[in-house]
Design an enzyme around this catalytic site. Structure first.
Site, PDB file in Angstrom:
ATOM      1  N   LYS A  19     -10.980 -11.854 -45.205  1.00  0.00           N
ATOM      2  CA  LYS A  19     -11.134 -10.769 -44.230  1.00  0.00           C
ATOM      3  C   LYS A  19      -9.819 -10.452 -43.544  1.00  0.00           C
ATOM      4  O   LYS A  19      -9.628  -9.367 -43.025  1.00  0.00           O
ATOM      5  CB  LYS A  19     -12.115 -11.201 -43.130  1.00  0.00           C
ATOM      6  CG  LYS A  19     -13.538 -11.343 -43.571  1.00  0.00           C
ATOM      7  CD  LYS A  19     -14.394 -11.846 -42.426  1.00  0.00           C
ATOM      8  CE  LYS A  19     -15.017 -13.174 -42.756  1.00  0.00           C
ATOM      9  NZ  LYS A  19     -15.927 -13.713 -41.764  1.00  0.00           N
ATOM     10  N   LYS A  25      -0.770 -22.178 -40.358  1.00  0.00           N
ATOM     11  CA  LYS A  25      -0.405 -21.439 -39.139  1.00  0.00           C
ATOM     12  C   LYS A  25       0.956 -21.908 -38.644  1.00  0.00           C
ATOM     13  O   LYS A  25       1.765 -21.110 -38.181  1.00  0.00           O
ATOM     14  CB  LYS A  25      -1.441 -21.641 -38.020  1.00  0.00           C
ATOM     15  CG  LYS A  25      -2.803 -21.134 -38.350  1.00  0.00           C
ATOM     16  CD  LYS A  25      -2.908 -19.620 -38.273  1.00  0.00           C
ATOM     17  CE  LYS A  25      -4.314 -19.222 -38.670  1.00  0.00           C
ATOM     18  NZ  LYS A  25      -4.568 -17.931 -39.139  1.00  0.00           N
ATOM     19  N   LYS A  80      -7.512 -16.226 -52.349  1.00  0.00           N
ATOM     20  CA  LYS A  80      -8.955 -15.965 -52.212  1.00  0.00           C
ATOM     21  C   LYS A  80      -9.188 -14.635 -51.494  1.00  0.00           C
ATOM     22  O   LYS A  80      -8.336 -14.183 -50.712  1.00  0.00           O
ATOM     23  CB  LYS A  80      -9.649 -17.113 -51.480  1.00  0.00           C
ATOM     24  CG  LYS A  80      -9.256 -17.266 -50.055  1.00  0.00           C
ATOM     25  CD  LYS A  80     -10.230 -18.127 -49.277  1.00  0.00           C
ATOM     26  CE  LYS A  80      -9.857 -17.996 -47.807  1.00  0.00           C
ATOM     27  NZ  LYS A  80     -10.847 -18.202 -46.841  1.00  0.00           N
TER      28      LYS A  80
HETATM   29  P1  TYM Z   1     -15.677 -17.873 -42.571  1.00  0.00           P
HETATM   30  O1  TYM Z   1     -16.229 -16.974 -41.521  1.00  0.00           O
HETATM   31  O2  TYM Z   1     -14.232 -17.710 -42.926  1.00  0.00           O
HETATM   32  O3  TYM Z   1     -16.497 -17.709 -43.930  1.00  0.00           O
HETATM   33  C1  TYM Z   1     -17.907 -17.832 -43.998  1.00  0.00           C
HETATM   34  C2  TYM Z   1     -18.312 -18.480 -45.325  1.00  0.00           C
HETATM   35  O4  TYM Z   1     -17.813 -17.700 -46.425  1.00  0.00           O
HETATM   36  C3  TYM Z   1     -17.113 -18.559 -47.348  1.00  0.00           C
HETATM   37  N1  TYM Z   1     -16.022 -17.790 -47.969  1.00  0.00           N
HETATM   38  C4  TYM Z   1     -15.828 -17.691 -49.292  1.00  0.00           C
HETATM   39  N2  TYM Z   1     -16.508 -18.197 -50.342  1.00  0.00           N
HETATM   40  C5  TYM Z   1     -16.069 -17.886 -51.583  1.00  0.00           C
HETATM   41  N3  TYM Z   1     -14.981 -17.086 -51.825  1.00  0.00           N
HETATM   42  C6  TYM Z   1     -14.267 -16.565 -50.802  1.00  0.00           C
HETATM   43  N4  TYM Z   1     -13.228 -15.781 -51.047  1.00  0.00           N
HETATM   44  C7  TYM Z   1     -14.690 -16.853 -49.459  1.00  0.00           C
HETATM   45  N5  TYM Z   1     -14.224 -16.489 -48.229  1.00  0.00           N
HETATM   46  C8  TYM Z   1     -15.056 -17.082 -47.332  1.00  0.00           C
HETATM   47  C9  TYM Z   1     -16.581 -19.687 -46.473  1.00  0.00           C
HETATM   48  O5  TYM Z   1     -16.301 -20.849 -47.222  1.00  0.00           O
HETATM   49  C10 TYM Z   1     -17.717 -19.880 -45.495  1.00  0.00           C
HETATM   50  O6  TYM Z   1     -18.700 -20.740 -46.029  1.00  0.00           O
HETATM   51  N6  TYM Z   1     -14.915 -22.184 -40.179  1.00  0.00           N
HETATM   52  C11 TYM Z   1     -15.918 -21.365 -40.816  1.00  0.00           C
HETATM   53  C12 TYM Z   1     -17.110 -20.989 -39.936  1.00  0.00           C
HETATM   54  C13 TYM Z   1     -17.820 -22.145 -39.303  1.00  0.00           C
HETATM   55  C14 TYM Z   1     -18.722 -23.029 -39.972  1.00  0.00           C
HETATM   56  C15 TYM Z   1     -19.196 -23.908 -38.951  1.00  0.00           C
HETATM   57  C16 TYM Z   1     -19.163 -23.141 -41.287  1.00  0.00           C
HETATM   58  C17 TYM Z   1     -17.785 -22.497 -37.998  1.00  0.00           C
HETATM   59  N7  TYM Z   1     -18.602 -23.568 -37.769  1.00  0.00           N
HETATM   60  C18 TYM Z   1     -20.084 -24.936 -39.268  1.00  0.00           C
HETATM   61  C19 TYM Z   1     -20.068 -24.172 -41.601  1.00  0.00           C
HETATM   62  C20 TYM Z   1     -20.524 -25.048 -40.586  1.00  0.00           C
HETATM   63  C21 TYM Z   1     -15.275 -20.049 -41.233  1.00  0.00           C
HETATM   64  O7  TYM Z   1     -14.300 -19.620 -40.674  1.00  0.00           O
HETATM   65  O8  TYM Z   1     -15.978 -19.380 -42.223  1.00  0.00           O
END
Ligand code: TYM
Length: 407
Positions: free
Chosen positions: A262, A168, A259
């Site tokens: 979204k 960022k 990767k």
């Molecule tokens: P987020 O919302 O970006 O993604 C949710 C989950 O999807 C996985 N993911 C992927 N796995 C494989 N290939 C991809 N291209 C891909 N894109 C996303 C992410 O690794 C994730 O597991 N910070 C976190 C949300 C969060 C969280 C937490 C997770 C907040 N508090 C506590 C675990 C524990 C996030 O933004 O995930």
């Protein structure tokens, strides 16, 4: 000899060694879990299973319907953990709406996205009847309370080194020096994002956190927060283990070096899990590959083809007792063209996601929308109770609670 897998190992059964252990640093590997049980012998010398309950926590941002990366990297694993859990285990899955507001959001859109995400989690098979607690992060104020307390022992230096923050900074500061204007655009919430993520996990005393590859650094930070707190106050918080998923990094269909995400503006780079079959087919058939029209597995030189093989490997396992690894699939498909490969992938993804779209729409509208409210309210109640148990101990340890009475 056939080995009987304990419940903790079962979620990872059937995965190849390559799928379970991805390239990671030694320290990461030490903290990564393949869920093992404690085995001991009773007085007669019989082997008995003494197993501590697992507490599984994970979260996802409500930034639209999840895509195939979210599904294969995280959500499908959540469902498997739920289906394989023992009655004493606890499973908590949160739609992390407070994390979503670290980026500008339109209130109406965010309200809709939270519901869509809730419906998506239920549509892929998470089910409160099977023991999953599903809730909005903002419904459980203990998350933000613990976040503040953790902030008071969290290192600014460590936070400043987080990859997400550094990217960022780069976006806001092309010149490379941190001017006032660049700093003004960067928000405190974004900087302290990992502290809230640590609080999400620690407030529920989670033992295991199933996530994709991009969350590894945040999980290491959560362990650091637990250790700092325990060292400063009292040994209360549980350092969680990262659970590797079978496909921790699904790549973009248009830029296979990055990767699937979204936030990328190009919709053709991803497949959302509620996409109709014709959209799935068209996105896969137009996925970027390369000019060599044969199937080989070489993630470095042929990332687009490798990503398609990864998708096939992950989605092709309904008929297989053991999913074939992408390199094995490449060998099997050595005479095939890229068009043949894409057709196989499109078919496998359509089968994998069959029914999700209909269930998602039905859940959104069930009881005129009230059903989702009820599910969330019940989940939030359970999560609040669980988090409050931790917070009572935390407040006491810090000096904010009543503590042990002297008389
Ligand atoms: P987020 O919302 O970006 O993604 C949710 C989950 O999807 C996985 N993911 C992927 N796995 C494989 N290939 C991809 N291209 C891909 N894109 C996303 C992410 O690794 C994730 O597991 N910070 C976190 C949300 C969060 C969280 C937490 C997770 C907040 N508090 C506590 C675990 C524990 C996030 O933004 O995930």
């Amino acid at each position: 000899m056939r080995q009987t897998l304990c419940a903790r190992c079962r979620p990872l059964a059937g995965l190849t060694r390559r799928q379970v252990i991805r390239p990671a640093t030694q320290q990461q590997r030490r903290n990564e879990s393949t869920i093992s049980s404690d085995v001991s012998t009773d007085e007669q010398g019989e082997v008995t299973k003494k197993r501590k309950p697992n507490v599984i926590f994970s979260g996802i941002q409500p930034t639209g319907v999840p895509h195939l990366g979210n599904y294969l990297g995280a959500l499908r694993q959540w469902r498997k953990l739920q289906d394989d859990a023992e009655p004493e285990d606890r499973l908590l899955f949160s739609v992390v709406d407070l994390h979503a507001i670290t980026m500008p959001q339109d209130a109406k859109v965010l309200r809709l996205r939270r519901r869509e995400m809730l419906a998506a989690l239920l549509a892929i098979g998470l089910d409160p009847e099977k023991g999953s607690t599903i809730f909005f992060q903002s419904s459980v104020p203990q998350h933000t309370e613990l976040m503040w307390i953790l902030s008071c022992t969290a290192s600014m230096g460590y936070l400043g080194r987080m990859t997400q923050w550094k990217s960022k900074i780069q976006m806001n500061n092309k010149a490379g020096d941190l001017e006032d204007a660049a700093m003004t655009n960067l928000k405190l919430g974004l900087f302290s994002y990992p502290v809230l993520q640590a609080a999400d996990i620690l407030v529920h005393r989670a033992t295991h956190v199933p996530v994709g590859d991009d969350q590894r650094q945040h999980l290491e930070f959560a362990r650091e927060c637990a250790t700092n707190f325990n060292h400063t106050f009292k040994n209360i918080l549980v350092p969680p283990e990262t659970m590797t998923t079978p496909s921790p990094r699904i790549m973009s269909l248009t830029h296979p070096d990055s990767k699937m995400s979204k936030s990328t503006p190009n919709h053709r780079s991803r497949i959302i899990i509620t996409a109709p079959p014709n959209e799935i087919r068209s996105r896969i058939m137009s996925a970027v590959t390369d000019s060599h029209n044969g199937v080989t597995y070489d993630p470095e030189m042929r990332p687009g083809v490798a990503n398609l093989l990864e998708l096939l490997s992950q989605c092709n396992n309904a008929q297989e007792s053991r999913p074939l690894a992408p390199d094995e699939l490449a060998r099997q498909l050595s005479g095939a063209s890229l068009k043949d490969l894409k057709e196989l992938v499109a078919e496998a993804v359509c089968i994998e996601l069959r029914g999700v779209r209909d269930r998602h729409d039905e859940f959104l509208n069930r009881k005129g929308g009230k059903w989702l409210d009820e599910i969330e309210a019940e989940g939030a109640e359970v999560a609040r109770r669980n988090a409050e148990e931790t917070m009572r101990m935390v407040r006491d340890a810090v000096g904010l609670g009543p503590g042990a009475r002297l008389i």
